[in-house]
Design a protein around this motif. Structure first.
Motif, PDB file in Angstrom:
ATOM      1  N   PHE A 104      74.022  12.465  67.180  1.00  0.00           N
ATOM      2  CA  PHE A 104      74.443  12.276  68.569  1.00  0.00           C
ATOM      3  C   PHE A 104      75.819  12.881  68.812  1.00  0.00           C
ATOM      4  O   PHE A 104      76.042  13.543  69.834  1.00  0.00           O
ATOM      5  N   LEU A 105      76.733  12.681  67.889  1.00  0.00           N
ATOM      6  CA  LEU A 105      78.097  13.169  68.087  1.00  0.00           C
ATOM      7  C   LEU A 105      78.133  14.689  68.172  1.00  0.00           C
ATOM      8  O   LEU A 105      79.021  15.250  68.822  1.00  0.00           O
ATOM      9  N   ASP A 106      77.151  15.360  67.551  1.00  0.00           N
ATOM     10  CA  ASP A 106      77.143  16.825  67.611  1.00  0.00           C
ATOM     11  C   ASP A 106      76.735  17.357  68.976  1.00  0.00           C
ATOM     12  O   ASP A 106      76.786  18.567  69.212  1.00  0.00           O
ATOM     13  N   CYS A 107      76.336  16.456  69.879  1.00  0.00           N
ATOM     14  CA  CYS A 107      76.041  16.863  71.258  1.00  0.00           C
ATOM     15  C   CYS A 107      77.281  16.800  72.145  1.00  0.00           C
ATOM     16  O   CYS A 107      77.211  17.164  73.328  1.00  0.00           O
ATOM     17  N   LEU A 108      78.400  16.331  71.594  1.00  0.00           N
ATOM     18  CA  LEU A 108      79.621  16.132  72.370  1.00  0.00           C
ATOM     19  C   LEU A 108      80.645  17.218  72.070  1.00  0.00           C
ATOM     20  O   LEU A 108      80.720  17.737  70.961  1.00  0.00           O
ATOM     21  N   THR A 109      81.462  17.522  73.066  1.00  0.00           N
ATOM     22  CA  THR A 109      82.634  18.349  72.825  1.00  0.00           C
ATOM     23  C   THR A 109      83.681  17.508  72.099  1.00  0.00           C
ATOM     24  O   THR A 109      83.600  16.271  72.064  1.00  0.00           O
ATOM     25  N   GLN A 110      84.678  18.154  71.528  1.00  0.00           N
ATOM     26  CA  GLN A 110      85.720  17.409  70.833  1.00  0.00           C
ATOM     27  C   GLN A 110      86.440  16.427  71.761  1.00  0.00           C
ATOM     28  O   GLN A 110      86.619  15.258  71.388  1.00  0.00           O
ATOM     29  N   PRO A 111      86.839  16.813  72.978  1.00  0.00           N
ATOM     30  CA  PRO A 111      87.483  15.833  73.865  1.00  0.00           C
ATOM     31  C   PRO A 111      86.566  14.651  74.201  1.00  0.00           C
ATOM     32  O   PRO A 111      87.029  13.506  74.253  1.00  0.00           O
ATOM     33  N   ASP A 112      85.278  14.914  74.429  1.00  0.00           N
ATOM     34  CA  ASP A 112      84.363  13.820  74.746  1.00  0.00           C
ATOM     35  C   ASP A 112      84.163  12.900  73.549  1.00  0.00           C
ATOM     36  O   ASP A 112      84.069  11.673  73.703  1.00  0.00           O
ATOM     37  N   LEU A 113      84.084  13.479  72.362  1.00  0.00           N
ATOM     38  CA  LEU A 113      83.948  12.651  71.166  1.00  0.00           C
ATOM     39  C   LEU A 113      85.161  11.739  71.005  1.00  0.00           C
ATOM     40  O   LEU A 113      85.028  10.545  70.705  1.00  0.00           O
ATOM     41  N   GLU A 114      86.342  12.287  71.208  1.00  0.00           N
ATOM     42  CA  GLU A 114      87.560  11.475  71.089  1.00  0.00           C
ATOM     43  C   GLU A 114      87.589  10.376  72.143  1.00  0.00           C
ATOM     44  O   GLU A 114      87.991   9.235  71.856  1.00  0.00           O
ATOM     45  N   THR A 115      87.135  10.694  73.352  1.00  0.00           N
ATOM     46  CA  THR A 115      87.050   9.671  74.400  1.00  0.00           C
ATOM     47  C   THR A 115      86.090   8.566  73.994  1.00  0.00           C
ATOM     48  O   THR A 115      86.369   7.368  74.161  1.00  0.00           O
TER      49      THR A 115
ATOM     50  N   TYR B  72      71.938  25.097  68.383  1.00  0.00           N
ATOM     51  CA  TYR B  72      72.663  24.914  69.646  1.00  0.00           C
ATOM     52  C   TYR B  72      72.079  25.801  70.746  1.00  0.00           C
ATOM     53  O   TYR B  72      71.937  25.374  71.897  1.00  0.00           O
ATOM     54  N   LEU B  73      71.702  27.024  70.387  1.00  0.00           N
ATOM     55  CA  LEU B  73      71.101  27.917  71.376  1.00  0.00           C
ATOM     56  C   LEU B  73      69.763  27.370  71.854  1.00  0.00           C
ATOM     57  O   LEU B  73      69.479  27.371  73.060  1.00  0.00           O
ATOM     58  N   ALA B  74      68.951  26.867  70.925  1.00  0.00           N
ATOM     59  CA  ALA B  74      67.653  26.305  71.296  1.00  0.00           C
ATOM     60  C   ALA B  74      67.818  25.104  72.219  1.00  0.00           C
ATOM     61  O   ALA B  74      67.094  24.966  73.226  1.00  0.00           O
ATOM     62  N   PHE B  75      68.776  24.235  71.908  1.00  0.00           N
ATOM     63  CA  PHE B  75      68.983  23.058  72.751  1.00  0.00           C
ATOM     64  C   PHE B  75      69.568  23.431  74.104  1.00  0.00           C
ATOM     65  O   PHE B  75      69.308  22.758  75.094  1.00  0.00           O
ATOM     66  N   ARG B  76      70.361  24.491  74.152  1.00  0.00           N
ATOM     67  CA  ARG B  76      70.858  24.944  75.454  1.00  0.00           C
ATOM     68  C   ARG B  76      69.689  25.415  76.325  1.00  0.00           C
ATOM     69  O   ARG B  76      69.617  25.079  77.515  1.00  0.00           O
ATOM     70  N   ILE B  77      68.763  26.164  75.736  1.00  0.00           N
ATOM     71  CA  ILE B  77      67.610  26.662  76.489  1.00  0.00           C
ATOM     72  C   ILE B  77      66.700  25.523  76.917  1.00  0.00           C
ATOM     73  O   ILE B  77      66.224  25.478  78.063  1.00  0.00           O
ATOM     74  N   LEU B  78      66.434  24.580  76.010  1.00  0.00           N
ATOM     75  CA  LEU B  78      65.449  23.530  76.268  1.00  0.00           C
ATOM     76  C   LEU B  78      66.000  22.371  77.088  1.00  0.00           C
ATOM     77  O   LEU B  78      65.248  21.715  77.823  1.00  0.00           O
TER      78      LEU B  78
ATOM     79  N   GLY C 112      69.654  22.297  78.384  1.00  0.00           N
ATOM     80  CA  GLY C 112      70.868  22.537  79.146  1.00  0.00           C
ATOM     81  C   GLY C 112      72.127  22.048  78.449  1.00  0.00           C
ATOM     82  O   GLY C 112      73.196  21.997  79.065  1.00  0.00           O
ATOM     83  N   LEU C 113      72.032  21.687  77.167  1.00  0.00           N
ATOM     84  CA  LEU C 113      73.208  21.242  76.418  1.00  0.00           C
ATOM     85  C   LEU C 113      74.262  22.341  76.391  1.00  0.00           C
ATOM     86  O   LEU C 113      73.965  23.484  76.049  1.00  0.00           O
ATOM     87  N   ARG C 114      75.500  21.983  76.746  1.00  0.00           N
ATOM     88  CA  ARG C 114      76.560  22.992  76.837  1.00  0.00           C
ATOM     89  C   ARG C 114      77.426  23.065  75.582  1.00  0.00           C
ATOM     90  O   ARG C 114      78.172  24.030  75.407  1.00  0.00           O
TER      91      ARG C 114
ATOM     92  N   LEU D  48      73.504   4.695  69.947  1.00  0.00           N
ATOM     93  CA  LEU D  48      73.670   5.769  70.917  1.00  0.00           C
ATOM     94  C   LEU D  48      72.781   6.953  70.547  1.00  0.00           C
ATOM     95  O   LEU D  48      72.863   7.478  69.427  1.00  0.00           O
ATOM     96  N   GLY D  49      71.922   7.357  71.472  1.00  0.00           N
ATOM     97  CA  GLY D  49      71.120   8.551  71.300  1.00  0.00           C
ATOM     98  C   GLY D  49      70.196   8.518  70.101  1.00  0.00           C
ATOM     99  O   GLY D  49      70.111   9.499  69.356  1.00  0.00           O
ATOM    100  N   ASP D  50      69.453   7.420  69.918  1.00  0.00           N
ATOM    101  CA  ASP D  50      68.540   7.315  68.777  1.00  0.00           C
ATOM    102  C   ASP D  50      67.215   8.032  69.022  1.00  0.00           C
ATOM    103  O   ASP D  50      66.284   7.899  68.245  1.00  0.00           O
ATOM    104  N   GLY D  51      67.129   8.768  70.109  1.00  0.00           N
ATOM    105  CA  GLY D  51      65.906   9.529  70.352  1.00  0.00           C
ATOM    106  C   GLY D  51      64.709   8.636  70.568  1.00  0.00           C
ATOM    107  O   GLY D  51      64.756   7.686  71.364  1.00  0.00           O
ATOM    108  N   ASP D  52      63.627   8.898  69.813  1.00  0.00           N
ATOM    109  CA  ASP D  52      62.390   8.146  70.017  1.00  0.00           C
ATOM    110  C   ASP D  52      62.342   6.827  69.264  1.00  0.00           C
ATOM    111  O   ASP D  52      61.307   6.175  69.200  1.00  0.00           O
ATOM    112  N   GLY D  53      63.460   6.426  68.664  1.00  0.00           N
ATOM    113  CA  GLY D  53      63.570   5.070  68.136  1.00  0.00           C
ATOM    114  C   GLY D  53      63.064   4.848  66.731  1.00  0.00           C
ATOM    115  O   GLY D  53      62.916   3.690  66.309  1.00  0.00           O
ATOM    116  N   ARG D  54      62.853   5.904  65.959  1.00  0.00           N
ATOM    117  CA  ARG D  54      62.338   5.702  64.602  1.00  0.00           C
ATOM    118  C   ARG D  54      63.297   4.890  63.739  1.00  0.00           C
ATOM    119  O   ARG D  54      62.874   4.048  62.952  1.00  0.00           O
ATOM    120  N   PHE D  55      64.600   5.132  63.897  1.00  0.00           N
ATOM    121  CA  PHE D  55      65.569   4.352  63.120  1.00  0.00           C
ATOM    122  C   PHE D  55      65.672   2.927  63.642  1.00  0.00           C
ATOM    123  O   PHE D  55      65.608   1.965  62.871  1.00  0.00           O
TER     124      PHE D  55
END
Length: 220
Positions: A119-130, A169-175, A177-179, A47-54
């Protein structure tokens, strides 16, 4: 991009270099640290491996592995596939990509490996639990869940870490739209879902962690 989701397309191509400029190769070392422990896995959900380096390295070093890769960013998935195809012959027979929301996309169990690098740090706590509750029933006995993420350590690094994480988090919100605005707790829902942390490595005085969790044996 899925409707209502942050848009990572515009940072997909420069993402690698933005990462290196910010924290050098520390995130990359986190991703790859437990790679030798994954060479007997057969079916992975990434999930969310970005550009696939891993994932490219995982497929190259584990020729028996098949993987499902899910990301909301079409550009990230394109880069991931290109990187995997450049390194691994016949990638198309072993890799399936899905531009989708991991919280709703139908999964195809059983999986013996789940990968969530930063990837999990892009989720809210309720979404992570889901997410954890959706994935847990798809795990085969002894399945591994690999997590890499930021954390706020104790000690003298606590304040610098809080400032850096808030700035990211502020940079990702600007770039994009991460909430999301704060790091969620992944350990509690993983434990509640029947997984046990079996290994952990910290970097940058505890700012970065990478962990291996394993599904507990089913009770007899």
């Amino acid at each position: 991009m899925m409707r209502g989701q942050p848009n990572f397309d515009q940072i997909a191509r420069p993402y690698r270099w933005l990462e290196y400029l910010t924290l050098g190769r520390a995130l990359e070392r986190c991703r790859l640290h437990y790679l030798p422990s994954l060479l007997k896995r057969k079916q992975a959900l990434v999930l969310g491996d970005g550009d696939g380096r891993f994932l490219a390295q995982l497929l190259a070093q584990n020729p028996r592995l098949h993987a499902d890769a899910i990301d909301t960013s079409a550009t990230m998935l394109q880069l991931l596939r290109q990187r995997c195809e450049a390194l691994v012959p016949k990638t198309h027979t072993r890799l399936t990509t899905h531009q989708a929301d991991a919280l709703t996309y139908p999964l195809a169990p059983p999986y013996d490996l789940i990968v969530t690098h930063f990837f999990l740090d892009c989720l809210t706590q309720p979404d992570l639990e889901t997410l954890v509750n959706r994935i847990a029933p798809t795990l085969s006995p002894g399945a591994l869940w690999l997590v890499s993420d930021f954390q706020i350590p104790t000690g003298p690094m606590r304040l610098p870490a809080k400032i850096l994480v808030r700035a990211l988090y502020l940079a990702f919100r600007i770039l994009t739209g991460l909430r999301t605005t704060q790091l969620p707790d992944h350990a509690t829902p993983l434990k509640q879902a029947g997984l046990t942390r079996i290994a952990q490595r910290q970097r940058l005085s505890g700012l970065l962690i990478t962990e291996l969790w394993q599904r507990n044996p089913d009770p007899q």
